[in-house]
Scaffold this motif. Structure first.
Motif, PDB file in Angstrom:
ATOM      1  N   ASN A 107       0.872  -1.176   0.000  1.00 31.62           N
ATOM      2  CA  ASN A 107       0.000   0.000   0.000  1.00 31.62           C
ATOM      3  C   ASN A 107       0.906   1.221   0.000  1.00 31.62           C
ATOM      4  O   ASN A 107       1.410   1.641   1.049  1.00 31.62           O
ATOM      5  CB  ASN A 107      -0.912  -0.017   1.235  1.00 31.62           C
ATOM      6  N   ALA A 110      -0.082   4.196   2.229  1.00 32.20           N
ATOM      7  CA  ALA A 110       0.180   3.941   3.646  1.00 32.20           C
ATOM      8  C   ALA A 110       1.675   3.999   3.949  1.00 32.20           C
ATOM      9  O   ALA A 110       2.077   4.329   5.074  1.00 32.20           O
ATOM     10  CB  ALA A 110      -0.387   2.582   4.050  1.00 32.20           C
ATOM     11  N   HIS A 142       9.437  -7.070   3.800  1.00 28.58           N
ATOM     12  CA  HIS A 142       8.626  -7.230   5.013  1.00 28.58           C
ATOM     13  C   HIS A 142       9.401  -6.791   6.244  1.00 28.58           C
ATOM     14  O   HIS A 142       8.920  -6.022   7.088  1.00 28.58           O
ATOM     15  CB  HIS A 142       8.178  -8.684   5.154  1.00 28.58           C
ATOM     16  N   MET A 146       8.726  -3.621   8.737  1.00 31.74           N
ATOM     17  CA  MET A 146       8.481  -3.864  10.166  1.00 31.74           C
ATOM     18  C   MET A 146       9.425  -3.020  11.011  1.00 31.74           C
ATOM     19  O   MET A 146       9.021  -2.460  12.041  1.00 31.74           O
ATOM     20  CB  MET A 146       8.654  -5.346  10.491  1.00 31.74           C
ATOM     21  N   VAL A 149       8.092   0.436  11.104  1.00 34.70           N
ATOM     22  CA  VAL A 149       6.967   0.540  12.043  1.00 34.70           C
ATOM     23  C   VAL A 149       7.489   0.632  13.474  1.00 34.70           C
ATOM     24  O   VAL A 149       7.061   1.486  14.271  1.00 34.70           O
ATOM     25  CB  VAL A 149       6.018  -0.671  11.898  1.00 34.70           C
ATOM     26  N   GLU A 150       8.426  -0.248  13.815  1.00 35.91           N
ATOM     27  CA  GLU A 150       8.975  -0.272  15.173  1.00 35.91           C
ATOM     28  C   GLU A 150       9.728   1.006  15.509  1.00 35.91           C
ATOM     29  O   GLU A 150       9.797   1.404  16.676  1.00 35.91           O
ATOM     30  CB  GLU A 150       9.881  -1.498  15.329  1.00 35.91           C
ATOM     31  N   PRO A 155       2.718   4.135  10.917  1.00 34.21           N
ATOM     32  CA  PRO A 155       1.883   3.586  11.988  1.00 34.21           C
ATOM     33  C   PRO A 155       1.595   2.094  11.894  1.00 34.21           C
ATOM     34  O   PRO A 155       1.354   1.432  12.902  1.00 34.21           O
ATOM     35  CB  PRO A 155       0.582   4.382  11.863  1.00 34.21           C
ATOM     36  N   ARG A 156       1.643   1.539  10.674  1.00 34.06           N
ATOM     37  CA  ARG A 156       1.302   0.126  10.518  1.00 34.06           C
ATOM     38  C   ARG A 156       2.033  -0.446   9.292  1.00 34.06           C
ATOM     39  O   ARG A 156       2.506   0.309   8.437  1.00 34.06           O
ATOM     40  CB  ARG A 156      -0.206  -0.061  10.352  1.00 34.06           C
ATOM     41  N   LEU A 157       2.076  -1.742   9.230  1.00 41.15           N
ATOM     42  CA  LEU A 157       2.757  -2.414   8.122  1.00 41.15           C
ATOM     43  C   LEU A 157       1.965  -2.211   6.826  1.00 41.15           C
ATOM     44  O   LEU A 157       0.822  -2.656   6.722  1.00 41.15           O
ATOM     45  CB  LEU A 157       2.891  -3.909   8.425  1.00 41.15           C
ATOM     46  N   PRO A 158       2.547  -1.563   5.819  1.00 48.58           N
ATOM     47  CA  PRO A 158       1.800  -1.266   4.594  1.00 48.58           C
ATOM     48  C   PRO A 158       1.839  -2.389   3.558  1.00 48.58           C
ATOM     49  O   PRO A 158       1.990  -2.147   2.358  1.00 48.58           O
ATOM     50  CB  PRO A 158       2.501  -0.008   4.079  1.00 48.58           C
ATOM     51  N   SER A 160      -0.246  -5.576   1.879  1.00 50.35           N
ATOM     52  CA  SER A 160      -1.571  -6.182   1.738  1.00 50.35           C
ATOM     53  C   SER A 160      -1.497  -7.688   1.585  1.00 50.35           C
ATOM     54  O   SER A 160      -2.526  -8.380   1.674  1.00 50.35           O
ATOM     55  CB  SER A 160      -2.289  -5.585   0.526  1.00 50.35           C
TER      56      SER A 160
END
Length: 244
Positions: A107, A110, A142, A146, A149-150, A155-158, A160
């Motif tokens: 995404n 995102a 991935h 991650m 994000v950390e 804010p979140r893993l983009p 899908s």
């Protein structure tokens, strides 16, 4: 789906993949990295993230995921020259394939205004370097996302979903999965499949190298490819716990 008897390396059946291994966190300075092994083919995938976007992308307000691909000089039996000047058309085609594949499950809005680059360097080639690259690149992507994000950057893993790739072909009259170099070099039909964890197809590359093929043979090859993709997706999930 019918397969003729065919003698393959290590005695594997026509519908069997080579041993596949995904080893994460193999590079200290990469946000995400993966050593992917398809039999004797080994590719080092490393993902980095930079703030900002390419100039042509800045008005989109969405991120970008791209890839670079190269074969190291000693990755084949005869030394491969480094691509320091003119890029090889094959390398550019493969890195575009990797980038397209990764973007289908990312995404980009995102992700935000960041550029992710996944470098795929072939350290040993024995067929299927592009399919191994796509499969390992997703793991590196991935892990890099991650880490972002950390770090509180997003804010979140983009992501899908997952994406992987595998080769199929017709060798000595038989449909086979995951060709090594010896099989690929004499294949009558050569094909690559890129697909997601939901079974949707991202890309099919297929050529009658020595003879044309009919719709039934195409269907048989795609059935084999789907089997291989399912195994690779399961292995990706095993090492990343993406779907847990």
């Amino acid at each position: 789906m019918e397969h003729m008897d065919i003698k393959r390396a290590n005695g594997r059946p026509a519908s069997a993949m080579r041993p596949v291994k995904l080893t994460r966190e193999v590079m200290k300075h990469a946000l995400g990295s993966c050593l992917v092994e398809f039999g004797d083919t080994r590719v080092l995938c490393a993902a980095t993230i930079e703030e900002g976007l390419p100039a042509w992308r800045r008005a989109s307000r969405a991120g970008w995921v791209t890839a670079e691909y190269a074969m190291l000089p000693a990755s084949t039996g005869r030394r491969t020259r480094r691509e320091t000047g003119m890029r090889k058309g094959r390398s550019m085609e493969i890195e575009r394939l990797i980038g397209r594949s990764l973007r289908t499950v990312t995404n980009l809005r995102a992700l935000g205004e960041y550029t992710v680059t996944v470098d795929c360097d072939v350290i040993q080639a024995d067929g299927g370097t592009r399919t191994a690259s796509v499969t390992g690149a997703w793991v590196a992507l991935h892990d890099a996302l991650m880490a972002w994000v950390e770090a509180g950057k997003i804010p979140r893993l983009p992501l899908s979903g997952q994406v992987a790739a595998v080769s199929m072909g017709v060798v000595d009259g038989s449909c086979v999965l995951d060709l090594d170099y010896g099989e690929d070099s004499r294949a009558e039909v050569d094909m690559n499949l890129v697909a997601t964890d939901t079974g949707e197809i991202v890309e099919i590359q297929g050529t009658g190298e020595q003879a044309p093929f009919d719709r039934k043979r195409l269907n048989d090859l795609l059935d084999l490819g789907e089997m291989g993709i399912a195994q690779l997706i399961a292995l990706q999930n095993e090492v990343t716990a993406f779907r847990d």
